[in-house]
Every structure is written in structure tokens, then in C-alpha cells.
Design an enzyme around this catalytic site. Sequence first.
Site, mmCIF file in Angstrom:
data_model
loop_
_atom_site.group_PDB
_atom_site.id
_atom_site.type_symbol
_atom_site.label_atom_id
_atom_site.label_comp_id
_atom_site.label_asym_id
_atom_site.label_seq_id
_atom_site.Cartn_x
_atom_site.Cartn_y
_atom_site.Cartn_z
ATOM 1 C CE1 TYR A 80 1.035 -0.247 4.434
ATOM 2 C CE2 TYR A 80 -0.069 1.878 4.393
ATOM 3 C CZ TYR A 80 0.762 0.975 5.022
ATOM 4 O OH TYR A 80 1.312 1.293 6.240
ATOM 5 C CE LYS B 234 3.124 3.082 3.111
ATOM 6 N NZ LYS B 234 3.183 3.178 4.564
ATOM 7 C CD GLU C 203 9.766 1.590 10.780
ATOM 8 O OE1 GLU C 203 9.676 2.554 10.002
ATOM 9 O OE2 GLU C 203 9.785 0.410 10.395
ATOM 10 C CG LEU D 51 8.206 2.301 4.999
ATOM 11 C CD1 LEU D 51 7.952 1.050 4.175
ATOM 12 C CD2 LEU D 51 6.907 3.055 5.201
HETATM 13 N N1 PMP Z 1 7.466 3.686 9.151
HETATM 14 C C1 PMP Z 1 6.345 2.963 9.148
HETATM 15 C C2 PMP Z 1 6.341 1.642 9.830
HETATM 16 C C3 PMP Z 1 5.180 3.442 8.513
HETATM 17 O O1 PMP Z 1 4.053 2.706 8.505
HETATM 18 C C4 PMP Z 1 5.221 4.728 7.901
HETATM 19 C C5 PMP Z 1 4.008 5.313 7.246
HETATM 20 N N2 PMP Z 1 3.317 4.453 6.453
HETATM 21 C C6 PMP Z 1 6.429 5.443 7.938
HETATM 22 C C7 PMP Z 1 7.528 4.892 8.573
HETATM 23 C C8 PMP Z 1 6.542 6.799 7.296
HETATM 24 O O2 PMP Z 1 6.611 6.714 5.905
HETATM 25 P P1 PMP Z 1 6.100 7.896 4.972
HETATM 26 O O3 PMP Z 1 6.868 9.111 5.379
HETATM 27 O O4 PMP Z 1 6.448 7.461 3.606
HETATM 28 O O5 PMP Z 1 4.630 8.040 5.213
#
Ligand code: PMP
Length: 286
Positions: free
Chosen positions: A33, A150, A182, A206
Site C-alpha cells: 500500500y 510497505k 521506528e 520503512l
Molecule cells: N514507518 C512505518 C512503519 C510506517 O508505517 C510509515 C508510514 N506508512 C512510515 C515509517 C513513514 O513513511 P512515509 O513518510 O512514507 O509516510
Amino acid sequence: MSRTVYVNGEYCAEEDAKISIFDRGFLMADGVYEVTSVLDGKLVDFDGHAKRLERSLKELDMASPVTMDELLEIHRELVKRNDLEEGGIYLQITRGAPADRDFAFPDPATTPSSIVLFTQVKNLANAPAAQTGISVISIEDQRWARRDIKTVQLLYPSMGKMMAKAAGADDAWMVEDGQVTEGTSNNAYIVKGRKIITRQLSNDILHGITRAAVLRLAKEAQMEVEERGFTIEEAQDADEAFITSATTFVQPVVSIDGETIGTGKPGNIALRLREIYIEESRAKAI
Ligand code: PMP
């Protein structure tokens, strides 16, 4: 009011949208996603999200049912049909719905991937949490080892949010081998003096699209950036802490496991980064 959503090639009312019970996203969390934020009716960093989506699909050997140009058109059409000014567009692609449940991947020639997109209205730029800051707890990181992809396997992050809620906090930071990986749905940072510290990229986290933009902006603003792991103790001792994600932008963290960070108020660096991130996002949104 009912939204117009997109399902496998068609725009329809949300109550008419249907996905098979054999869809591998539903049966096996076999899907990826993206969430792209919308400011002033325009898409923030669509290119970054499209590139990460292509990478997630490739890592899982999953076919895309659309080209990235078509995907941009669908995003724009949904913004238009739903009059979306501010919020996000959720996109999910799964390995489709084979005739029966089977662990082996179906042949993409006979089982096309499924694709679903829908809009979400959300107050992003003036979110109250950005003014007050949020509290986080630490929890053990119990996710699988390919967090760089993701996927829609979000059960553990959901459990983490519930653990935070039960502890009276807003979110959780996950810890592995003594170091923060994270947040449950965001990247995690601490600030010492003018130095921003965040875990280095690997399969352990991620690769946040917001993270990439914020680190670039920080360097352009002559702030120092160090990409390395840090412990919860180091974070509790830091001058500031914050998170980033497409839907929270930069959000200050003011307490970790009940320990106040810095003054207990959102820090200057986090607030400044938030400001320049929003400014640039508005200017570059398409
Ligand atoms: N880490 C994780 C585990 C996440 O789910 C997300 C957001 N989906 C992020 C980091 C941040 O990623 P982004 O800045 O691309 O939204």
C-alpha cells in the site's frame, strides 16, 4: 456523504465497491500500500510514493495492474470526484483473487492483481497534535524482517497503537536489540543540540518518503544529520524528539515512557522542520 472510490478499473460509490473473499490481500495480507497526502487539493510527493510502490511490488514479485502515469490520473480523479482539499489517498495493490486459497503465488497471467484506492479527509497542516506534541511508549519490535517493503501486514503496528492507548500514550516506538527502529506508522528521530539523529536505512525500517524530504531540508537548512540507531535512554535524554510520516508530516514527541523530553514542549527544530516541510510540500504538490 458517500465517497467515490476506485476498484479494479472502476469508479463507484463506496457502498458498491466489492473485493472477492478469495483476494490474497484479505486471506494472506499479500498486498502492498501507499498513502499520499493531499494539500490544497494537490498530491504531495506523488513521485516518491510511486517509486516506493514500484520497489515494494518488485521485492514481492507482484505485478502492477496500472502504470505509474495511470496511477497519477486515478489519484487526481479521486481528488476531483471527492472534492478533497486536505487529507490522503490510500492505495492498495494485492496479488489478486485466485480460484481457491493456496500458499503458492497464482499465475499473474490468469490472476491479475487487485487495486483499490479511496480518499480520506484529514486535518494535516493544522493538526492539534503538532502544537501539543505527542507521548510515546517503547515496545519490542516483533514485526517480520522486511520492514522496507510497505505491506498491509499491519497487525503488530495496530497492537502497538493499542498498547500505547492502554498506557495513556499516543503512539509507540519499537525497539530491537536495544535500539529504536521506528514508530508504529512513522519514522523516529531525536535532536541533540542542532544534530538530528535517526536510524540508518536498511531492511529494518520503512524508507519513509517524508523522512527523505525532511533530512534533505534539514541539510539545506545547515542542520547536522546523523543516521544511526539510538536507545530509549538516549532519546529520553535528548533535547527534542519527533516523528515523520506522510499524514503527520513532522510531529514533535514530548514524552517517552513517561519521561519528559527537553522542556516538555514541542522543540524548535521539530517545529521549524515542520514549517519548511509544509511550505515546500504546498509549493511542489501536483
Ligand atoms: N514507518 C512505518 C512503519 C510506517 O508505517 C510509515 C508510514 N506508512 C512510515 C515509517 C513513514 O513513511 P512515509 O513518510 O512514507 O509516510
